[in-house]
Design a protein around this motif. Structure first.
Motif: not given
Length: 413
Positions: A276-282
């Motif tokens: 649950y990591n917005h950096t991974l999404l980016a």
């Protein structure tokens, strides 16, 4: 997946209404000190405590298989201590820390803990690491206060170790119920031979799937850099599984799932223990689409003063992390908040024994709205029966809360 202590309540209704402090007021309350506490405290004889400072030790896997979590883990600690110190510290003392790399190894963890306590004279330890089991016997013998993320059974019985999560002896059928609700009936579990913590988590998922009526077709291990995601994808496809569960670095899971999809095998359900990591999404965008993750704390998308205070602290005191919305950082932030709570309760001249006794008496701790209330009283730990689930959307640019409060039932041992 770490199993949170105690039962969760829904984030709606009374639980949400209880979180009413503004971010500014919350920052001050998080520090746990009054204006009278700003006066320099009297000298204390406790290791790690001086007139103006309390020094802690931190153990993280800065190298080795689990090293990807280290930067975020330190950032969460920096953010929480930064907010506390900016508000005056704890009883007039700044809280600082020294850290050691435990390499994700239980043996190294034990050696590093001993060095921090005996050579560096720290007051206690924060351990956001998969290898904390390596120091359990030592910190128990020396009665050293420890907070962190409970990832193995050792945390459940260690009298001086505290976490917002606890691995209990019982599994629950909740993850299995989630998979079944998403249309999954036949699963594979992918894990890494990293530590006892990952094998415990894999077993937790396997038992949960069985209890919910979902078949576990196979369990595979994957070593990043050594194993080929495409080859593993072929082996998974051969099982005719419609569900993939990852108990490994989420980046490896993304690579494996991408290889599955490239081979025209579309799993109905992909569940990752972490990520649950917005950096991974980016970074990965649509390659993360459809991946679901269980969350033991309040999802960022639901907002609220606790979430706002966390994000503000990360942006101010851990600016090296451009995306503060990530699970490892918030977990270490909460672990640090627990330690600050114990220091605040342990009086103006804290002792290790006083810290442990005071924190063990706490019956309702909620990390200022980041988690549902839990108890640190002896014997209060129970398996997780409810949790939130988030999922990367089809565009791969945001998470959505698909299950704000999914509940299951404990399973007998």
């Amino acid at each position: 997946m770490p199993v949170p202590r105690g039962r969760r309540a829904s984030w709606g209704g009374a639980a949400a209404a209880a979180v009413v402090l503004s971010v500014a007021v919350l920052s001050a309350s998080l520090a746990g000190c009054s204006s009278a506490d700003q006066v320099s405290a009297a000298p204390c004889g406790t290791p790690g405590v001086t007139d103006h400072q309390i020094d802690l030790g931190v153990l993280i896997p800065a190298s080795g298989p689990a090293s990807s979590q280290s930067e975020a883990a330190r950032a969460g600690i920096d953010a929480r201590l930064g907010a506390a110190n900016a508000a005056g510290g704890v009883h007039g003392r700044r809280v600082t820390y020294q850290w050691r790399d435990d390499q994700g190894s239980a043996e190294v963890n034990g050696i590093a803990a001993r060095d921090l306590v005996e050579q560096r004279q720290v007051f206690g330890l924060i351990e956001p690491t998969v290898a904390a089991g390596g120091s359990v016997a030592y910190v128990t013998q020396r009665a050293i206060p420890v907070t962190g993320t409970a990832l193995d059974q050792a945390w459940s019985s260690a009298p001086t170790m505290f976490a917002a999560t606890a691995v209990a002896g019982e599994a629950v059928d909740m993850p299995g119920r989630f998979v079944l609700g998403e249309g999954g009936h036949r699963a594979v579990i992918i894990t890494t031979a990293l530590s006892s913590a990952t094998s415990t988590t894999a077993d937790y998922y396997a038992r949960s799937l069985t209890a919910a009526g979902v078949t576990t077709a196979a369990t595979f291990t994957f070593a990043s850099g050594a194993d080929d995601p495409t080859e593993l994808a072929r082996r998974i496809a051969a099982t005719h599984a419609d569900t993939v569960i990852g108990v490994l670095d989420p980046r490896d899971l993304i690579a494996i799932v991408s290889a599955l999809r490239d081979g025209n095998h579309q799993p109905k359900v992909v569940l990752s223990a972490t990520g649950y990591n917005h950096t991974l999404l980016a970074t990965y965008g649509t390659r993360m689409a459809g991946i679901s993750i269980p969350v033991y704390y309040r999802p960022f998308e639901l907002g609220g003063p606790g979430v706002d205070a966390y994000v503000a602290a990360m942006r101010r005191f851990a600016p090296q992390i451009t995306q503060p919305e990530q699970d490892i950082a918030v977990a270490s932030y909460i672990s640090t908040d627990i330690f600050l709570r114990g220091l605040d309760l342990a009086s103006s001249c804290p002792t290790r024994a006083g810290f442990v006794d005071a924190l063990r008496a706490v019956n309702s701790y909620d990390a200022n709205g980041l988690i549902s209330p839990i108890s640190f009283r002896p014997g209060s730990a129970s398996p997780l029966v409810c949790s939130s689930y988030v999922q990367a959307n089809a565009a791969g640019n945001a998470f959505v809360v698909t299950e704000p409060n999914l509940c299951g039932h404990p399973l007998s041992a």
